[in-house]
Design a protein around this motif. Sequence first.
Motif, PDB file in Angstrom:
ATOM      1  N   ALA A 109      12.604  -1.329  -3.354  1.00 16.92           N
ATOM      2  CA  ALA A 109      12.239  -2.581  -2.682  1.00 16.92           C
ATOM      3  C   ALA A 109      10.863  -3.069  -3.107  1.00 16.92           C
ATOM      4  CB  ALA A 109      12.289  -2.408  -1.169  1.00 16.92           C
ATOM      5  N   THR A 110       9.970  -2.131  -3.402  1.00 19.01           N
ATOM      6  CA  THR A 110       8.596  -2.501  -3.742  1.00 19.01           C
ATOM      7  C   THR A 110       8.286  -2.332  -5.225  1.00 19.01           C
ATOM      8  OG1 THR A 110       7.948  -0.236  -3.139  1.00 19.01           O
ATOM      9  CG2 THR A 110       7.718  -1.932  -1.443  1.00 19.01           C
ATOM     10  N   VAL A 136     -11.391   9.460   9.891  1.00 16.88           N
ATOM     11  CA  VAL A 136     -12.608   9.583   9.088  1.00 16.88           C
ATOM     12  C   VAL A 136     -12.662   8.482   8.033  1.00 16.88           C
ATOM     13  CG1 VAL A 136     -13.897  11.082   7.523  1.00 16.88           C
ATOM     14  CG2 VAL A 136     -12.663  12.061   9.462  1.00 16.88           C
ATOM     15  N   SER A 137     -13.809   7.878   7.887  1.00 14.71           N
ATOM     16  CA  SER A 137     -13.993   6.841   6.884  1.00 14.71           C
ATOM     17  C   SER A 137     -14.335   7.484   5.542  1.00 14.71           C
ATOM     18  CB  SER A 137     -15.120   5.893   7.311  1.00 14.71           C
ATOM     19  OG  SER A 137     -15.358   4.919   6.322  1.00 14.71           O
ATOM     20  N   GLY A 138     -13.616   7.059   4.504  1.00 18.96           N
ATOM     21  CA  GLY A 138     -13.855   7.603   3.172  1.00 18.96           C
ATOM     22  C   GLY A 138     -13.129   6.792   2.131  1.00 18.96           C
ATOM     23  N   LEU A 139     -13.204   7.239   0.904  1.00 21.14           N
ATOM     24  CA  LEU A 139     -12.562   6.515  -0.191  1.00 21.14           C
ATOM     25  C   LEU A 139     -11.045   6.546  -0.098  1.00 21.14           C
ATOM     26  CD1 LEU A 139     -14.847   7.693  -3.139  1.00 21.14           C
ATOM     27  CD2 LEU A 139     -14.777   5.415  -2.115  1.00 21.14           C
ATOM     28  N   HIS A 140     -10.515   7.477   0.691  1.00 18.09           N
ATOM     29  CA  HIS A 140      -9.068   7.576   0.844  1.00 18.09           C
ATOM     30  C   HIS A 140      -8.581   6.897   2.126  1.00 18.09           C
ATOM     31  CE1 HIS A 140      -9.733  10.737  -2.157  1.00 18.09           C
ATOM     32  NE2 HIS A 140      -8.467  10.618  -2.462  1.00 18.09           N
ATOM     33  N   SER A 141      -9.406   6.152   2.796  1.00 18.51           N
ATOM     34  CA  SER A 141      -9.002   5.518   4.037  1.00 18.51           C
ATOM     35  C   SER A 141      -7.880   4.513   3.837  1.00 18.51           C
ATOM     36  CB  SER A 141     -10.207   4.807   4.694  1.00 18.51           C
ATOM     37  OG  SER A 141     -11.190   5.752   5.046  1.00 18.51           O
ATOM     38  N   TYR A 142      -7.778   3.963   2.622  1.00 21.41           N
ATOM     39  CA  TYR A 142      -6.704   2.987   2.360  1.00 21.41           C
ATOM     40  C   TYR A 142      -5.333   3.644   2.384  1.00 21.41           C
ATOM     41  CZ  TYR A 142      -7.526   4.997  -2.283  1.00 21.41           C
ATOM     42  OH  TYR A 142      -7.718   5.850  -3.320  1.00 21.41           O
ATOM     43  N   ALA A 143      -5.288   4.983   2.454  1.00 19.93           N
ATOM     44  CA  ALA A 143      -4.002   5.665   2.513  1.00 19.93           C
ATOM     45  C   ALA A 143      -3.401   5.581   3.910  1.00 19.93           C
ATOM     46  CB  ALA A 143      -4.137   7.135   2.125  1.00 19.93           C
ATOM     47  N   GLY A 144      -4.110   4.985   4.877  1.00 20.80           N
ATOM     48  CA  GLY A 144      -3.589   4.862   6.223  1.00 20.80           C
ATOM     49  C   GLY A 144      -2.732   3.633   6.381  1.00 20.80           C
ATOM     50  N   LEU A 145      -2.844   3.011   7.551  1.00 22.68           N
ATOM     51  CA  LEU A 145      -1.983   1.867   7.851  1.00 22.68           C
ATOM     52  C   LEU A 145      -2.386   0.638   7.053  1.00 22.68           C
ATOM     53  CD1 LEU A 145      -1.899   2.248  11.736  1.00 22.68           C
ATOM     54  CD2 LEU A 145      -0.185   3.022  10.117  1.00 22.68           C
ATOM     55  N   ALA A 186       7.175  -3.093   4.092  1.00 21.41           N
ATOM     56  CA  ALA A 186       7.110  -2.903   2.641  1.00 21.41           C
ATOM     57  C   ALA A 186       6.248  -3.998   2.031  1.00 21.41           C
ATOM     58  CB  ALA A 186       8.516  -2.933   2.049  1.00 21.41           C
ATOM     59  N   ALA A 187       5.300  -3.595   1.193  1.00 20.84           N
ATOM     60  CA  ALA A 187       4.361  -4.557   0.607  1.00 20.84           C
ATOM     61  C   ALA A 187       3.772  -3.955  -0.663  1.00 20.84           C
ATOM     62  CB  ALA A 187       3.245  -4.887   1.600  1.00 20.84           C
ATOM     63  N   PRO A 188       3.212  -4.785  -1.531  1.00 16.97           N
ATOM     64  CA  PRO A 188       2.526  -4.246  -2.720  1.00 16.97           C
ATOM     65  C   PRO A 188       1.364  -3.359  -2.307  1.00 16.97           C
ATOM     66  CG  PRO A 188       2.922  -6.610  -2.937  1.00 16.97           C
ATOM     67  CD  PRO A 188       3.219  -6.255  -1.505  1.00 16.97           C
ATOM     68  N   VAL A 189       1.016  -2.418  -3.146  1.00 17.97           N
ATOM     69  CA  VAL A 189      -0.093  -1.524  -2.819  1.00 17.97           C
ATOM     70  C   VAL A 189      -1.423  -2.206  -3.094  1.00 17.97           C
ATOM     71  CG1 VAL A 189       1.216   0.580  -3.220  1.00 17.97           C
ATOM     72  CG2 VAL A 189       0.009  -0.495  -5.119  1.00 17.97           C
ATOM     73  N   VAL A 190      -2.452  -1.664  -2.479  1.00 15.45           N
ATOM     74  CA  VAL A 190      -3.793  -2.193  -2.716  1.00 15.45           C
ATOM     75  C   VAL A 190      -4.182  -1.932  -4.173  1.00 15.45           C
ATOM     76  CG1 VAL A 190      -4.501  -1.911  -0.332  1.00 15.45           C
ATOM     77  CG2 VAL A 190      -4.798  -0.019  -1.921  1.00 15.45           C
ATOM     78  N   PRO A 191      -5.094  -2.691  -4.730  1.00 12.27           N
ATOM     79  CA  PRO A 191      -5.443  -2.542  -6.154  1.00 12.27           C
ATOM     80  C   PRO A 191      -5.862  -1.126  -6.548  1.00 12.27           C
ATOM     81  CG  PRO A 191      -6.348  -4.582  -5.290  1.00 12.27           C
ATOM     82  CD  PRO A 191      -5.770  -3.854  -4.127  1.00 12.27           C
ATOM     83  N   ALA A 192      -6.534  -0.422  -5.642  1.00 14.64           N
ATOM     84  CA  ALA A 192      -7.006   0.923  -5.981  1.00 14.64           C
ATOM     85  C   ALA A 192      -5.860   1.884  -6.286  1.00 14.64           C
ATOM     86  CB  ALA A 192      -7.853   1.474  -4.837  1.00 14.64           C
ATOM     87  N   LEU A 193      -4.658   1.589  -5.767  1.00 12.09           N
ATOM     88  CA  LEU A 193      -3.514   2.475  -5.986  1.00 12.09           C
ATOM     89  C   LEU A 193      -2.654   2.043  -7.180  1.00 12.09           C
ATOM     90  CD1 LEU A 193      -2.308   3.133  -2.324  1.00 12.09           C
ATOM     91  CD2 LEU A 193      -3.746   4.568  -3.758  1.00 12.09           C
ATOM     92  N   GLN A 194      -3.004   0.973  -7.810  1.00 12.13           N
ATOM     93  CA  GLN A 194      -2.223   0.495  -8.951  1.00 12.13           C
ATOM     94  C   GLN A 194      -2.693   1.215 -10.211  1.00 12.13           C
ATOM     95  OE1 GLN A 194      -2.581  -3.786  -8.911  1.00 12.13           O
ATOM     96  NE2 GLN A 194      -1.633  -3.972  -6.897  1.00 12.13           N
ATOM     97  N   SER A 195      -2.270   2.446 -10.310  1.00 12.41           N
ATOM     98  CA  SER A 195      -2.721   3.305 -11.398  1.00 12.41           C
ATOM     99  C   SER A 195      -1.573   4.171 -11.885  1.00 12.41           C
ATOM    100  CB  SER A 195      -3.886   4.189 -10.934  1.00 12.41           C
ATOM    101  OG  SER A 195      -4.165   5.204 -11.880  1.00 12.41           O
ATOM    102  N   PHE A 196      -1.648   4.549 -13.161  1.00 14.96           N
ATOM    103  CA  PHE A 196      -0.678   5.461 -13.748  1.00 14.96           C
ATOM    104  C   PHE A 196      -0.681   6.806 -13.036  1.00 14.96           C
ATOM    105  CE2 PHE A 196      -0.375   9.085 -16.685  1.00 14.96           C
ATOM    106  CZ  PHE A 196       0.943   8.967 -17.090  1.00 14.96           C
ATOM    107  N   TRP A 197      -1.868   7.222 -12.548  1.00 14.29           N
ATOM    108  CA  TRP A 197      -2.003   8.525 -11.906  1.00 14.29           C
ATOM    109  C   TRP A 197      -1.485   8.537 -10.478  1.00 14.29           C
ATOM    110  CZ3 TRP A 197      -2.865  12.417 -14.948  1.00 14.29           C
ATOM    111  CH2 TRP A 197      -3.559  12.207 -16.127  1.00 14.29           C
TER     112      TRP A 197
END
Length: 344
Positions: free
Chosen positions: A122-123, A334-343, A181-192
């Motif tokens: 879907a995404t 907790v606030s951090g660089l991985h916070s975008y992994a939440g909601l 369902a939605a596109p991911v944030v830019p930080a997650l648009q990676s091959f890795w």
Amino acid sequence: MPVNQTLSSFSDTAFITALFIYLAALVLSMVYYVKMLNVVDARRIRAAAADRELVNVGAGESSDSPAADADLADGDLVEEYISDEEMSRREAAANKVGGMTQALIWLGVLVHVSAAVLRGLATSRFPFGNLYEYVLMITAFTMVVAAIVIQRKEWRIVWPWLLIPVLSLMFFGGTKLYSEAAPVVPALQSFWFPIHVTTVSVGASIGMVSGIASLLYLLRIWQPKGKERGFFGALAKPLPNAKKLDALAYKAAIFTLPIFGLGVVLGAIWAEAAWGRFWGWDPKETVSFITWILYAAYLHARATAGWRDHKAAWINIVALATMIFNLFFINMVVSGLHSYAGLN
């Protein structure tokens, strides 16, 4: 790319369907648990009757003598005597329910994996863009691993202990963490992105099976076979012996350590590509590394004299708790660089 709302809707429906299938499997697995408890009791009654008969015969009495009959009548064995036919009937009934449980589990796994695949289609990406999708994937991986491991009849008794935490995660993910369902944030648009998260998820899923096995091992140590007492004794009675439970936890951890560790390393490589450094002691990075250290400590303790008993198992359980803490608290609080992994 635009989101296919039809496929997204199908994914949500499949997720809910899998949840209800697992719930039905949980009910059946509990029925199986009770039936196996009765089978274990019946086997012990028969063993006690056989031992008493051998004692009578060894004392010079015939097994069908009045003295032997009187000896049996003194206890509960006469009232609870179980014939071969009755024993076979009880075992067959338990195995039938166990087989039904296993069949439902595989159906649930199929629908569960379909929910993850449909979400990805879907995404047009791997379904790891938010915490709901991560819970969807990690529970799917856990059920696939558990369904493969629990093939032998002796392990089917473990299903309630695995299904309850998986259902809890799925219910919490589907109600409190759900994201459209939605596109991911830019930080997650990676091959890795898919490589790193998939590897970590698989390692964490196997680690969950290992941690639950260690919990059951401690329960069995506390309530040894043949010496079970009270409510917890009844829970422990149908379980395999402590040695088998410990071996399952150990074998699962052997896979968890390298796979989860590889996921951490791949995350560091991604971090260097995205942020220009391999390691920055971000909260999620730090707790993930601590979790890996704990699994390494468990395997080391498990192979060290003096630590092979319940001490090593406690390290494995702490590793499981740390992994769950990392999944929820670090991502959501907790606030951090991985916070975008939440909601979203």
